[in-house]
Motif scaffolding. Sequence first.
Motif, PDB file in Angstrom:
ATOM      1  N   LYS A  88       0.780  -1.200   0.084  1.00  0.00           N
ATOM      2  CA  LYS A  88       0.209  -0.032   0.023  1.00  0.00           C
ATOM      3  C   LYS A  88       0.852   1.310  -0.091  1.00  0.00           C
ATOM      4  CE  LYS A  88      -3.823  -2.063   2.273  1.00  0.00           C
ATOM      5  NZ  LYS A  88      -4.866  -1.922   3.659  1.00  0.00           N
ATOM      6  N   ALA A  89       1.983   1.274   0.592  1.00  0.00           N
ATOM      7  CA  ALA A  89       2.747   2.130   0.751  1.00  0.00           C
ATOM      8  C   ALA A  89       3.175   2.741  -0.626  1.00  0.00           C
ATOM      9  CB  ALA A  89       4.241   2.177   1.670  1.00  0.00           C
ATOM     10  N   LEU A  90       3.212   2.136  -1.581  1.00  0.00           N
ATOM     11  CA  LEU A  90       3.712   2.474  -2.838  1.00  0.00           C
ATOM     12  C   LEU A  90       2.585   3.076  -3.911  1.00  0.00           C
ATOM     13  CD1 LEU A  90       5.685  -0.664  -4.011  1.00  0.00           C
ATOM     14  CD2 LEU A  90       6.542   1.253  -2.809  1.00  0.00           C
ATOM     15  N   GLU A  91       1.354   3.090  -3.189  1.00  0.00           N
ATOM     16  CA  GLU A  91       0.313   3.555  -4.143  1.00  0.00           C
ATOM     17  C   GLU A  91       0.320   5.176  -4.388  1.00  0.00           C
ATOM     18  OE1 GLU A  91      -3.266   2.336  -2.036  1.00  0.00           O
ATOM     19  OE2 GLU A  91      -3.117   0.165  -2.512  1.00  0.00           O
ATOM     20  N   GLY A  92      -0.077   5.393  -5.395  1.00  0.00           N
ATOM     21  CA  GLY A  92       0.071   6.892  -5.904  1.00  0.00           C
ATOM     22  C   GLY A  92       1.238   7.464  -5.983  1.00  0.00           C
ATOM     23  N   ARG A  93       2.202   6.703  -6.250  1.00  0.00           N
ATOM     24  CA  ARG A  93       3.740   7.249  -6.430  1.00  0.00           C
ATOM     25  C   ARG A  93       4.247   6.951  -7.672  1.00  0.00           C
ATOM     26  NH1 ARG A  93       6.277   8.139  -1.602  1.00  0.00           N
ATOM     27  NH2 ARG A  93       7.817   9.000  -2.871  1.00  0.00           N
ATOM     28  N   GLU A  94       5.380   7.717  -8.075  1.00  0.00           N
ATOM     29  CA  GLU A  94       5.809   7.337  -9.397  1.00  0.00           C
ATOM     30  C   GLU A  94       7.400   7.326  -9.119  1.00  0.00           C
ATOM     31  OE1 GLU A  94       4.842   9.692 -12.915  1.00  0.00           O
ATOM     32  OE2 GLU A  94       2.524   8.824 -12.554  1.00  0.00           O
ATOM     33  N   TRP A  95       8.255   6.720  -9.888  1.00  0.00           N
ATOM     34  CA  TRP A  95       9.682   6.658  -9.741  1.00  0.00           C
ATOM     35  C   TRP A  95      10.225   6.359 -11.152  1.00  0.00           C
ATOM     36  CZ3 TRP A  95       6.779   4.356  -5.978  1.00  0.00           C
ATOM     37  CH2 TRP A  95       6.952   4.732  -4.656  1.00  0.00           C
ATOM     38  N   ASP A  96      11.353   6.850 -11.347  1.00  0.00           N
ATOM     39  CA  ASP A  96      12.108   6.618 -12.719  1.00  0.00           C
ATOM     40  C   ASP A  96      12.297   5.214 -12.920  1.00  0.00           C
ATOM     41  OD1 ASP A  96      12.298   9.530 -13.801  1.00  0.00           O
ATOM     42  OD2 ASP A  96      13.673   9.663 -12.259  1.00  0.00           O
ATOM     43  N   VAL A  97      13.185   4.541 -11.691  1.00  0.00           N
ATOM     44  CA  VAL A  97      13.487   3.225 -11.869  1.00  0.00           C
ATOM     45  C   VAL A  97      13.136   2.531 -10.541  1.00  0.00           C
ATOM     46  CG1 VAL A  97      15.614   1.792 -12.019  1.00  0.00           C
ATOM     47  CG2 VAL A  97      15.454   4.197 -13.171  1.00  0.00           C
ATOM     48  N   CYS A  98      12.707   1.135 -10.519  1.00  0.00           N
ATOM     49  CA  CYS A  98      12.821   0.239  -9.661  1.00  0.00           C
ATOM     50  C   CYS A  98      13.817  -0.744  -9.496  1.00  0.00           C
ATOM     51  CB  CYS A  98      11.577  -0.355  -9.441  1.00  0.00           C
ATOM     52  SG  CYS A  98      11.039  -1.538  -8.305  1.00  0.00           S
ATOM     53  N   ILE A  99      14.379  -0.843  -8.549  1.00  0.00           N
ATOM     54  CA  ILE A  99      15.640  -1.823  -8.407  1.00  0.00           C
ATOM     55  C   ILE A  99      14.993  -2.806  -7.391  1.00  0.00           C
ATOM     56  CG2 ILE A  99      18.053  -2.564  -7.696  1.00  0.00           C
ATOM     57  CD1 ILE A  99      18.668   0.306  -8.356  1.00  0.00           C
ATOM     58  N   ASP A 100      14.913  -4.225  -7.794  1.00  0.00           N
ATOM     59  CA  ASP A 100      14.253  -5.234  -7.010  1.00  0.00           C
ATOM     60  C   ASP A 100      15.416  -6.194  -6.728  1.00  0.00           C
ATOM     61  OD1 ASP A 100      12.862  -7.251  -5.856  1.00  0.00           O
ATOM     62  OD2 ASP A 100      11.454  -7.285  -7.252  1.00  0.00           O
ATOM     63  N   ASN A 101      15.845  -5.955  -5.500  1.00  0.00           N
ATOM     64  CA  ASN A 101      16.946  -6.795  -4.964  1.00  0.00           C
ATOM     65  C   ASN A 101      16.782  -8.122  -4.301  1.00  0.00           C
ATOM     66  OD1 ASN A 101      19.162  -5.056  -5.584  1.00  0.00           O
ATOM     67  ND2 ASN A 101      19.050  -3.775  -3.625  1.00  0.00           N
ATOM     68  N   PRO A 102      15.616  -8.188  -3.395  1.00  0.00           N
ATOM     69  CA  PRO A 102      15.658  -9.505  -2.422  1.00  0.00           C
ATOM     70  C   PRO A 102      14.771 -10.564  -3.167  1.00  0.00           C
ATOM     71  CG  PRO A 102      14.025  -8.008  -1.821  1.00  0.00           C
ATOM     72  CD  PRO A 102      14.712  -7.428  -2.922  1.00  0.00           C
ATOM     73  N   THR A 103      14.071 -10.323  -4.418  1.00  0.00           N
ATOM     74  CA  THR A 103      12.971 -11.523  -4.532  1.00  0.00           C
ATOM     75  C   THR A 103      13.215 -12.570  -5.361  1.00  0.00           C
ATOM     76  OG1 THR A 103      11.433  -9.494  -5.291  1.00  0.00           O
ATOM     77  CG2 THR A 103      11.361 -11.457  -6.347  1.00  0.00           C
ATOM     78  N   THR A 104      12.867 -13.575  -4.799  1.00  0.00           N
ATOM     79  CA  THR A 104      12.907 -15.089  -5.376  1.00  0.00           C
ATOM     80  C   THR A 104      11.731 -15.433  -5.795  1.00  0.00           C
ATOM     81  OG1 THR A 104      14.956 -15.703  -3.821  1.00  0.00           O
ATOM     82  CG2 THR A 104      13.536 -17.393  -4.693  1.00  0.00           C
ATOM     83  N   LEU A 105      10.397 -15.245  -5.041  1.00  0.00           N
ATOM     84  CA  LEU A 105       9.297 -15.640  -5.495  1.00  0.00           C
ATOM     85  C   LEU A 105       8.545 -14.911  -6.573  1.00  0.00           C
ATOM     86  CD1 LEU A 105       8.166 -16.108  -1.542  1.00  0.00           C
ATOM     87  CD2 LEU A 105       8.789 -17.970  -3.212  1.00  0.00           C
TER      88      LEU A 105
END
Length: 373
Positions: A88-105
């Motif tokens: 929910k904390a990501l809602e209504g926000r924008e960024w140029d880049v997302c770096i996803d470090n920890p994901t396995t699932l």
Amino acid sequence: MPTRRRLMEYAALAAPGLALGSAAMAQPARKPLRILILGGTGFMGPHQVRYALARGHKLTLFNRGRRPQDWPAEVEELTGDRNAGDLKALEGREWDVCIDNPTTLPFWVRDAGQALKGKVKQYIFVSTISVYASNDRPGDETAPLAPYPGQDPLAETAETFRANGALYGALKAASEREAKRQFGEAAVTIVRPGLIVGPGDETDRFTYWPVRLAKGGEVAAPGDGKDPVQFVDARDLAEWIVRLAETGTTGTFNGTGPKQPIPMAEMLDVVGKALKSDARLTWIPADFLAAQNVRMWSDMPVWIPEAGETAGFHHRDVSRAQAAGLTYRPLATTAADTLAWFRTLPAERQAKLRAGLTPEREAALLAAWKAKA
């Protein structure tokens, strides 16, 4: 907490190689970016954050808030739990880049894609060199990936993954596919690191060797010293990923090193000389190690025999990553900085390495080998 003497020792060893990362020497980027990092407080994340800050970027971290850090500049920190689907904390926000470090699932990628759809221009997914279906021969990024053996990779949870860690490579491969599905292939950058090493690594999968060689004496070494090894300093990887964001570079890259695979003997020689070690290496053949239940990679960290099913594991082509700007600091620097960092840890942590042979088991192995000889 580290003593003042330990901190001074760390600073002295760290200075030549910037053990705290290259942030201190980073030049401002041409265009500051708004970067969202999913994770950011684990092994590689802090190096990324500090380097990105030094380059002048605006950072937002999203994680569970369980590893608070002191940053050298302002960092926005958002809290959520991807295991519970709480973004929910990501809602209504924008960024140029997302770096996803920890994901396995894969469902983590799906949820991130749904939360960030249309809100980021580039999605950088940190995968793994273990995604490949086979390690019996050298290969580049086009080699076949490990197939997922179940019905639905999106149904995998943290609990099911913990019960079957052998799915790691297959789930990372499935996560890569989900990333392209959610964000569009043209917007996705996939980085496949090999063994990540250096200051901050809590697995000790490389740290064992600087620590052991620094102690000196007779050291059990695996094979005949000719098997190649590949690995990458976390700082080199972290900083390169930030630069991939700056250039908007997409595609798939084997993110490991060094520039050319080096033999195990050369790796240990460079590490030993960097630490001014008087250690004496006793090379023990792979078949004898196997008979003594000494396992590659865990009991003998970094090392995997260049034979049979593992003949190509340390032979992954990294030319695409190098062409895209991946650079490497000297191995001697990584070794010295790693040892200096390890010596800042509490005594009880230093007393029990999480990889490699215990002193008792190493002594028994050396005795058994000499008895056979």
